[in-house]
Enzyme design. Structure first.
Site, PDB file in Angstrom:
ATOM      1  N   GLU A   5       1.009  -0.787   0.075  1.00  0.00           N
ATOM      2  CA  GLU A   5      -0.146  -0.230   0.298  1.00  0.00           C
ATOM      3  C   GLU A   5       1.201   1.042  -0.136  1.00  0.00           C
ATOM      4  OE1 GLU A   5      -2.984  -0.329   2.920  1.00  0.00           O
ATOM      5  OE2 GLU A   5      -4.192   1.378   1.740  1.00  0.00           O
TER       6      GLU A   5
ATOM      7  N   LYS B 119     -13.623   3.100  -3.564  1.00  0.00           N
ATOM      8  CA  LYS B 119     -14.347   3.237  -2.260  1.00  0.00           C
ATOM      9  C   LYS B 119     -15.768   3.861  -2.397  1.00  0.00           C
ATOM     10  CE  LYS B 119     -11.358   4.219   1.904  1.00  0.00           C
ATOM     11  NZ  LYS B 119     -10.404   5.263   2.612  1.00  0.00           N
TER      12      LYS B 119
ATOM     13  N   HIS C  28       7.081 -27.164   0.125  1.00  0.00           N
ATOM     14  CA  HIS C  28       6.488 -27.676   0.323  1.00  0.00           C
ATOM     15  C   HIS C  28       4.769 -26.467  -0.318  1.00  0.00           C
ATOM     16  CE1 HIS C  28       8.787 -31.177   1.766  1.00  0.00           C
ATOM     17  NE2 HIS C  28       9.026 -29.866   3.366  1.00  0.00           N
TER      18      HIS C  28
END
Ligand code: PA5
Length: 458
Positions: free
Chosen positions: A287, A427, A313
């Site tokens: 960010e 937003k 793995h």
């Protein structure tokens, strides 16, 4: 008790940063440091000064001592930078299933739950199982108006009111001293409120009451956390690149991205307590640095969280043989809170016999060194942050190191690491769709967008 950054495997040839490029680094760092210091000089960047901030620590300590023994659960309502720091602190410093332990094993300290989302299933389940009369909700929002956090707050507020509980005993706000809805609401509801200094944004706020209040409430040594951070802040103020770990980290990541086309930065602790720390780092780096520069160029490397040895793995195959577009930062821990000896048995079975006499701590440590060496051998640059142990002091050091490195990297990329304009449009669209006043322009823009087309849907 000092953290060490070993970057020998970043300087490998071929694949790493060459001597000539590194030779130019001190000058580039000097310019970046001037920019960062100038920004600090304007008062716009506050996180570096937090370890010296005694007022906030006093507020936190006295709130926590008044709360001692009153609550069995503390729940953080918040998201992003208001949630990831506390989660990282809880996992690092209260590991081994803290929330599953009974009250006695927790030494009377409460459990700590952090919402960090608005998935109704999680919230309904949590609110359903809490004993509200013994729960404290910390509503954390720097802006004091984030939709997700406000929704969480409204749900909890409604439940507390319906149960006729005294709000001042079950709510505390952590927010900006002036801006946003929470501050006036604190006065209106007579709910205590602690400050996030105005010059510290969400992802840089873990060492403010955003992180220190919940940490203190569950018995984490907040003083050591801050003093570790203070020690690191001093090291990271050095103008000498070679003795400044944040500068070295930022320079290497920036050079790797911009000159070696390594645009992915993997963060891989070999430690379960640091599992959520990796998530905190991912948000901090992403960010802060994923930005459009003034000239329109998009910059920033993509952070990825991994965990050793588990990801050997899963993702390590990709790191080893996939596109050579990554750096890996390992975190290695010298002493663990407990170690477990591997019992000797089946000496005649090749796959088991050699493990006898080793411990799990040794195994995980050797696996880290083996993976770092294998990556280097294949020309894949990596570095290792060495911690003596995962305790409050070391976690404070690590947090300050990475926050300062992010600040320096912002300067190197030529962007503002402390804003997040890219999340604004989404937003605004959400506000428009939810009918928030003042979102008319966003509504129009939303309506002009191409909508889902059945031809392109399966
Ligand atoms: O780092 C940031 O600034 C963001 O991730 C914020 O923490 C997040 O959006 C929540 O914001 P606020 O604390 O204002 O509710």
């Amino acid at each position: 008790m000092t953290l060490r950054l070993d970057y020998s495997n970043m300087m490998i040839s071929p694949g790493g940063v060459d001597q000539k490029t590194w030779g130019d680094a001190p000058k580039q760092f000097a310019a970046a440091k001037r920019g960062f210091d100038a920004l600090r000089g304007t008062g716009a960047v506050g996180f570096v000064d937090l370890p010296r901030e005694t007022k906030l620590l006093d507020q936190v300590s006295s709130f926590a001592s008044r709360a001692r023994g009153k609550y069995e659960d503390v729940v953080i309502l918040g998201i992003g930078g208001s949630a990831l720091g506390p989660i990282a602190l809880r996992t690092a410093l209260r590991p081994s299933g803290w929330n599953m332990l009974d009250e006695k094993a927790r030494d009377g300290f409460p459990r700590l739950q952090v919402l960090d989302n608005v998935d109704p299933e999680t919230i309904a389940a949590l609110v359903g199982r809490l004993r509200l009369s013994r729960t404290l909700f910390i509503v954390t929002s720097k802006s004091g108006g984030t939709a997700e956090t406000m929704a969480q707050f409204l749900i909890v507020h409604d439940r507390l009111v319906r149960d006729k509980l005294d709000l001042s005993q079950h709510l505390v706000f952590v927010t900006d001293p002036k801006q946003g809805a929470l501050r006036p609401l604190a006065e209106r509801l007579k709910v205590p409120a602690l400050d996030i200094p105005p010059n510290i944004g969400g992802r840089f706020s873990v060492l403010t009451p955003v992180g220190t209040l919940p940490a203190a409430l569950i018995g984490i040594d907040v003083k050591s956390l801050l003093s570790g951070a203070g020690e690191m802040a001093k090291r990271c103020e050095s103008a000498d690149l070679a003795s400044n770990p944040a500068a070295v980290y930022a320079m290497l990541q920036w050079l790797a991205d911009t000159q070696l086309r390594k645009s992915i930065a993997v963060f891989m602790p070999y430690s379960d307590p640091l599992r959520d720390f990796a998530g905190w780092f991912v948000q901090l780096w992403a960010e802060s640095l994923g930005k459009k520069r003034g000239d329109g160029t998009s910059v920033g490397s993509t952070p990825i969280a991994a965990l050793g040895a588990t990801d050997q793995h899963a993702q390590v195959q990709l790191f080893m043989e996939g596109p050579a577009d990554k750096t890996v930062t390992f975190v290695s821990v010298r002493e663990r809170a407990t170690d477990v000896k591997i019992p000797a048995a089946f000496p005649d079975v090749k796959e088991l016999g050699y493990l006898a006499g080793h411990s799990l701590g040794e195994l995980i440590d050797i696996e880290q060194r083996a993976t770092a060496g294998a990556l280097a051998k294949r020309g894949r640059p990596n570095m290792t942050i060495h911690l003596d142990r995962v305790d409050a002091g070391h976690v404070g050091q690590l947090m300050m190191l990475l926050e300062t490195a992010t600040g320096y990297a912002g300067q190197l990329y030529g962007i503002d690491a402390f804003n997040q304009p890219g999340v604004e449009l989404g937003k605004q669209f959400a506000y428009a769709l939810l009918g928030r006043p003042g979102a008319d322009d966003a509504k129009k823009e939303w309506e002009s967008l191409p909508k889902g087309d059945s031809r392109w849907t399966v």
